[in-house]
Scaffold this active site. Structure first.
Site, PDB file in Angstrom:
ATOM      1  N   THR A  31      -8.536 -45.069 -45.462  1.00 21.66           N
ATOM      2  CA  THR A  31      -9.966 -44.901 -45.230  1.00 21.66           C
ATOM      3  C   THR A  31     -10.683 -44.394 -46.480  1.00 21.66           C
ATOM      4  OG1 THR A  31     -11.518 -43.472 -44.038  1.00 21.66           O
ATOM      5  CG2 THR A  31      -9.311 -42.626 -44.279  1.00 21.66           C
ATOM      6  N   ASP A  32     -11.992 -44.621 -46.533  1.00 22.03           N
ATOM      7  CA  ASP A  32     -12.779 -44.063 -47.647  1.00 22.03           C
ATOM      8  C   ASP A  32     -13.027 -42.564 -47.460  1.00 22.03           C
ATOM      9  OD1 ASP A  32     -14.597 -44.197 -45.548  1.00 22.03           O
ATOM     10  OD2 ASP A  32     -16.162 -45.234 -46.670  1.00 22.03           O
ATOM     11  N   GLU A  33     -12.705 -42.031 -46.255  1.00 22.40           N
ATOM     12  CA  GLU A  33     -12.956 -40.595 -46.021  1.00 22.40           C
ATOM     13  C   GLU A  33     -12.100 -39.713 -46.906  1.00 22.40           C
ATOM     14  OE1 GLU A  33     -13.341 -39.067 -42.114  1.00 22.40           O
ATOM     15  OE2 GLU A  33     -14.191 -40.912 -41.310  1.00 22.40           O
TER      16      GLU A  33
ATOM     17  N   TYR B 102      -8.582 -34.994 -40.137  1.00 23.47           N
ATOM     18  CA  TYR B 102      -8.244 -36.430 -40.163  1.00 23.47           C
ATOM     19  C   TYR B 102      -8.124 -36.935 -41.598  1.00 23.47           C
ATOM     20  CZ  TYR B 102      -9.151 -41.460 -40.333  1.00 23.47           C
ATOM     21  OH  TYR B 102      -9.101 -42.802 -40.645  1.00 23.47           O
TER      22      TYR B 102
ATOM     23  N   LYS C  76      -4.911 -38.394 -43.709  1.00 23.89           N
ATOM     24  CA  LYS C  76      -4.858 -39.741 -44.311  1.00 23.89           C
ATOM     25  C   LYS C  76      -4.632 -39.629 -45.823  1.00 23.89           C
ATOM     26  CE  LYS C  76      -5.332 -43.312 -42.704  1.00 23.89           C
ATOM     27  NZ  LYS C  76      -4.393 -44.268 -42.043  1.00 23.89           N
TER      28      LYS C  76
HETATM   29  P1  NAD Z   1      -7.253 -46.752 -33.376  1.00 25.24           P
HETATM   30  O1  NAD Z   1      -7.261 -45.305 -33.046  1.00 25.24           O
HETATM   31  O2  NAD Z   1      -8.183 -47.656 -32.673  1.00 25.24           O
HETATM   32  O3  NAD Z   1      -5.779 -47.350 -33.150  1.00 25.24           O
HETATM   33  C1  NAD Z   1      -4.633 -46.696 -33.581  1.00 25.24           C
HETATM   34  C2  NAD Z   1      -3.420 -47.419 -32.974  1.00 25.24           C
HETATM   35  O4  NAD Z   1      -2.242 -46.766 -33.488  1.00 25.24           O
HETATM   36  C3  NAD Z   1      -3.356 -47.331 -31.450  1.00 25.24           C
HETATM   37  O5  NAD Z   1      -2.979 -48.563 -30.904  1.00 25.24           O
HETATM   38  C4  NAD Z   1      -2.269 -46.268 -31.209  1.00 25.24           C
HETATM   39  O6  NAD Z   1      -1.561 -46.443 -29.982  1.00 25.24           O
HETATM   40  C5  NAD Z   1      -1.361 -46.473 -32.410  1.00 25.24           C
HETATM   41  N1  NAD Z   1      -0.595 -45.251 -32.735  1.00 25.24           N
HETATM   42  C6  NAD Z   1      -1.105 -43.984 -32.854  1.00 25.24           C
HETATM   43  N2  NAD Z   1      -0.104 -43.131 -33.142  1.00 25.24           N
HETATM   44  C7  NAD Z   1       1.034 -43.872 -33.222  1.00 25.24           C
HETATM   45  C8  NAD Z   1       2.394 -43.556 -33.509  1.00 25.24           C
HETATM   46  N3  NAD Z   1       2.789 -42.294 -33.739  1.00 25.24           N
HETATM   47  N4  NAD Z   1       3.309 -44.555 -33.526  1.00 25.24           N
HETATM   48  C9  NAD Z   1       2.924 -45.841 -33.272  1.00 25.24           C
HETATM   49  N5  NAD Z   1       1.664 -46.190 -32.981  1.00 25.24           N
HETATM   50  C10 NAD Z   1       0.727 -45.221 -32.960  1.00 25.24           C
HETATM   51  O7  NAD Z   1      -7.436 -46.829 -34.951  1.00 25.24           O
HETATM   52  P2  NAD Z   1      -8.274 -47.883 -35.821  1.00 25.24           P
HETATM   53  O8  NAD Z   1      -9.686 -47.473 -35.840  1.00 25.24           O
HETATM   54  O9  NAD Z   1      -7.886 -49.253 -35.403  1.00 25.24           O
HETATM   55  O10 NAD Z   1      -7.673 -47.572 -37.270  1.00 25.24           O
HETATM   56  C11 NAD Z   1      -6.496 -48.244 -37.732  1.00 25.24           C
HETATM   57  C12 NAD Z   1      -6.167 -47.750 -39.127  1.00 25.24           C
HETATM   58  O11 NAD Z   1      -7.250 -48.033 -40.013  1.00 25.24           O
HETATM   59  C13 NAD Z   1      -5.949 -46.242 -39.218  1.00 25.24           C
HETATM   60  O12 NAD Z   1      -4.898 -46.003 -40.116  1.00 25.24           O
HETATM   61  C14 NAD Z   1      -7.267 -45.696 -39.756  1.00 25.24           C
HETATM   62  O13 NAD Z   1      -7.068 -44.516 -40.483  1.00 25.24           O
HETATM   63  C15 NAD Z   1      -7.688 -46.843 -40.659  1.00 25.24           C
HETATM   64  N6  NAD Z   1      -9.143 -46.989 -40.863  1.00 25.24           N
HETATM   65  C16 NAD Z   1     -10.002 -47.024 -39.794  1.00 25.24           C
HETATM   66  C17 NAD Z   1     -11.359 -47.233 -40.006  1.00 25.24           C
HETATM   67  C18 NAD Z   1     -12.339 -47.300 -38.864  1.00 25.24           C
HETATM   68  O14 NAD Z   1     -13.562 -47.336 -39.112  1.00 25.24           O
HETATM   69  N7  NAD Z   1     -11.896 -47.334 -37.617  1.00 25.24           N
HETATM   70  C19 NAD Z   1     -11.836 -47.403 -41.318  1.00 25.24           C
HETATM   71  C20 NAD Z   1     -10.934 -47.340 -42.376  1.00 25.24           C
HETATM   72  C21 NAD Z   1      -9.578 -47.165 -42.131  1.00 25.24           C
HETATM   73  O1  DAU Z   2     -15.109 -44.184 -43.048  1.00 26.45           O
HETATM   74  C1  DAU Z   2     -14.023 -44.666 -42.314  1.00 26.45           C
HETATM   75  C2  DAU Z   2     -13.821 -43.827 -41.069  1.00 26.45           C
HETATM   76  O2  DAU Z   2     -14.875 -44.146 -40.175  1.00 26.45           O
HETATM   77  C3  DAU Z   2     -12.464 -44.056 -40.435  1.00 26.45           C
HETATM   78  O3  DAU Z   2     -11.461 -43.628 -41.303  1.00 26.45           O
HETATM   79  C4  DAU Z   2     -12.348 -43.315 -39.103  1.00 26.45           C
HETATM   80  O4  DAU Z   2     -11.121 -43.635 -38.483  1.00 26.45           O
HETATM   81  C5  DAU Z   2     -13.502 -43.737 -38.217  1.00 26.45           C
HETATM   82  O5  DAU Z   2     -13.454 -43.042 -36.995  1.00 26.45           O
HETATM   83  C6  DAU Z   2     -14.841 -43.511 -38.910  1.00 26.45           C
HETATM   84  O6  DAU Z   2     -15.104 -42.093 -39.067  1.00 26.45           O
HETATM   85  P1  DAU Z   2     -16.568 -41.466 -38.801  1.00 26.45           P
HETATM   86  O7  DAU Z   2     -16.429 -40.032 -38.539  1.00 26.45           O
HETATM   87  O8  DAU Z   2     -17.525 -41.911 -39.845  1.00 26.45           O
HETATM   88  O9  DAU Z   2     -16.932 -42.295 -37.446  1.00 26.45           O
HETATM   89  P2  DAU Z   2     -17.641 -41.829 -36.076  1.00 26.45           P
HETATM   90  O10 DAU Z   2     -17.940 -43.086 -35.329  1.00 26.45           O
HETATM   91  O11 DAU Z   2     -16.892 -40.755 -35.392  1.00 26.45           O
HETATM   92  O12 DAU Z   2     -19.026 -41.234 -36.601  1.00 26.45           O
HETATM   93  C7  DAU Z   2     -19.925 -42.013 -37.359  1.00 26.45           C
HETATM   94  C8  DAU Z   2     -21.129 -41.136 -37.695  1.00 26.45           C
HETATM   95  O13 DAU Z   2     -21.863 -40.890 -36.487  1.00 26.45           O
HETATM   96  C9  DAU Z   2     -20.767 -39.773 -38.226  1.00 26.45           C
HETATM   97  O14 DAU Z   2     -21.743 -39.396 -39.192  1.00 26.45           O
HETATM   98  C10 DAU Z   2     -20.849 -38.848 -37.013  1.00 26.45           C
HETATM   99  C11 DAU Z   2     -21.933 -39.490 -36.179  1.00 26.45           C
HETATM  100  N1  DAU Z   2     -21.818 -39.383 -34.714  1.00 26.45           N
HETATM  101  C12 DAU Z   2     -20.629 -39.671 -34.117  1.00 26.45           C
HETATM  102  C13 DAU Z   2     -20.499 -39.634 -32.751  1.00 26.45           C
HETATM  103  C14 DAU Z   2     -19.178 -39.931 -32.072  1.00 26.45           C
HETATM  104  C15 DAU Z   2     -22.938 -39.058 -33.958  1.00 26.45           C
HETATM  105  O15 DAU Z   2     -24.025 -38.820 -34.511  1.00 26.45           O
HETATM  106  N2  DAU Z   2     -22.817 -39.023 -32.596  1.00 26.45           N
HETATM  107  C16 DAU Z   2     -21.629 -39.277 -31.952  1.00 26.45           C
HETATM  108  O16 DAU Z   2     -21.571 -39.209 -30.700  1.00 26.45           O
END
Ligand code: NAD
Ligand code: DAU
Length: 351
Positions: free
Chosen positions: A133-135, A159, A163
């Site tokens: 992630t970019d976080e 988190y 990562k």
């Molecule tokens: P998600 O939470 O939707 O899915 C995670 C999946 O991993 C689930 O199916 C869960 O059952 C599985 N999992 C969790 N713990 C596990 C374990 N110990 N062993 C095996 N499986 C396990 O997550 P996502 O949003 O699809 O993110 C996927 C990846 O991409 C993550 O590594 C996250 O850090 C990264 N990422 C997410 C975002 C985003 O915006 N969602 C952005 C950048 C990077």
């Molecule tokens: O940047 C990549 C990341 O983006 C991933 O690595 C993470 O897995 C993914 O969850 C996401 O993280 P964020 O914290 O940015 O996503 P979230 O949807 O939780 O929140 C997006 C923005 O919205 C953040 O500034 C917090 C705000 N927010 C979130 C929720 C859940 C609200 O204002 N209200 C809400 O109810």
């Protein structure tokens, strides 16, 4: 190519699996623990394909991972399994350390053991693609230039720290053992099958149900939004041509404030599902901010776009319209989650 993919029942992992089965000749072993965030339905369309197999296992279970490598004999790993929600990491960081750090370490060791058992040519071709992630780069201020592959690490939430820890392990395995691993760091994804704890699905569902739309702080925080199907294409390109030791910073050039995001969702719903009670944005409520809330994330994707010969196809307005329509069409899926799994309550307040 035979790909051992972790977290394939999650939001991004399932998009990658669907893309691989529908649009490539690769085969996949999906290793997923099936946590609260996993969804079997997201793979219903491709689950019976002969190029798809599933193993329910924890990536932190070394014996299970060794067995998976021995029996499947992959050419590459795509590692997506993680605990992914910042707010949950504030409430309970332990599981984030366990899965994201210990789990990644365990998977790396199983993969390295298997890689060492391969012949020279197969070793050269093998890739371990760590999805991150970019976080991990911390928070930008309004006028800072976007993150790139050379931005120093500065994680601030449990988190993002977990990562960052996993990224450092992957890069250490490359430098120390010559293990052919690389990393992609991506901005915020949104789209179909997104678990309704994250901003976009939570707000969309609440608006459909006429419930308050919680905006943390004053709503000026910014994120750079990438449609998940575009990300899936980038990730598959990366596993096909990514170079060991590299980092690819993937983004969509679509920065928006949270308030802009929520208002866009509201106006699409005003059009697609008008409410007798009035405009959807009247449901917006500014609530207590997230502790340690990162102000802004944005990636400059130039280098990755060139290296991977990829560009995001959807701008935010096109992608969010498809997403809102999808949530209107898939009430059965999210209503079940709301009843059994997560009711939409506020998380991560430290209270
Ligand atoms: P998600 O939470 O939707 O899915 C995670 C999946 O991993 C689930 O199916 C869960 O059952 C599985 N999992 C969790 N713990 C596990 C374990 N110990 N062993 C095996 N499986 C396990 O997550 P996502 O949003 O699809 O993110 C996927 C990846 O991409 C993550 O590594 C996250 O850090 C990264 N990422 C997410 C975002 C985003 O915006 N969602 C952005 C950048 C990077
Ligand atoms: O940047 C990549 C990341 O983006 C991933 O690595 C993470 O897995 C993914 O969850 C996401 O993280 P964020 O914290 O940015 O996503 P979230 O949807 O939780 O929140 C997006 C923005 O919205 C953040 O500034 C917090 C705000 N927010 C979130 C929720 C859940 C609200 O204002 N209200 C809400 O109810």
């Amino acid at each position: 190519m035979k790909i051992l993919l972790t977290g394939g029942c999650g939001f991004i992992g399932s998009a990658v699996v669907r893309h691989i089965i529908r649009s490539t000749n690769h085969s996949v072993l999906n290793v997923d623990k099936m946590t609260y965030a996993a969804s079997e339905e997201a793979l219903e369309d491709v689950g019976s394909d002969s190029r798809y197999a599933f193993l329910k296992a924890d990536i932190a279970d070394g014996t299970a991972m060794n067995k998976a490598f021995e029996s499947f004999q992959p050419d590459a790993v795509m590692h997506l399994a993680a605990e992914s929600h910042v707010d949950r990491s504030i409430d309970g960081p332990g599981q984030f350390i366990q899965t994201n750090i210990v789990g990644t370490f365990t998977l790396l060791e199983a993969a390295r053991k298997y890689w060492l058992s391969l012949g020279k040519e197969a070793q050269k071709r093998f890739r371990f693609h760590h999805i991150s992630t970019d976080e991990v780069f911390g928070a930008l201020d309004v006028n800072d230039p976007p993150f790139t592959e050379t931005t120093p690490y500065d994680p601030r939430s449990p988190y993002s720290a977990s990562k960052a820890g996993s990224d450092h392990l992957v890069s250490a395995w490359f430098h120390t053992y010559g293990f052919p691993a690389f990393i992609t760091n991506t901005t915020n994804n949104y789209g179909i099958w997104h678990f309704p704890e994250k901003l976009i699905p939570l707000v969309t569902i609440n608006a459909i149900e006429g419930k308050p739309l919680p905006v943390y702080g004053n709503g000026t925080n910014m994120r750079d939004w990438l449609f998940v199907l575009d990300h899936a294409e980038a990730l598959v390109k990366a596993v096909e041509i990514g170079e060991p030791g590299e980092t690819y910073a993937i983004g969509a050039r679509q920065p928006r404030t949270n308030l802009e995001v929520v208002k866009t969702i509201c106006s699409i719903l005003d059009e697609l599902a008008p409410s007798a009670k009035g405009k959807h944005d009247s449901l917006i409520e500014f609530v207590t901010d997230r502790p340690g809330h990162d102000f802004r994330y944005e990636i400059d994707p130039q280098r990755a776009e060139k290296a991977l010969d990829w560009k995001a196809k959807h701008n935010f307005e096109a992608g969010i319209r498809k997403t809102v329509q999808w949530y209107l069409d898939h009430k059965d899926w999210w209503q079940k989650i709301r009843e059994k799994n997560y009711k939409g309550q506020r998380l991560g307040t430290t209270k």
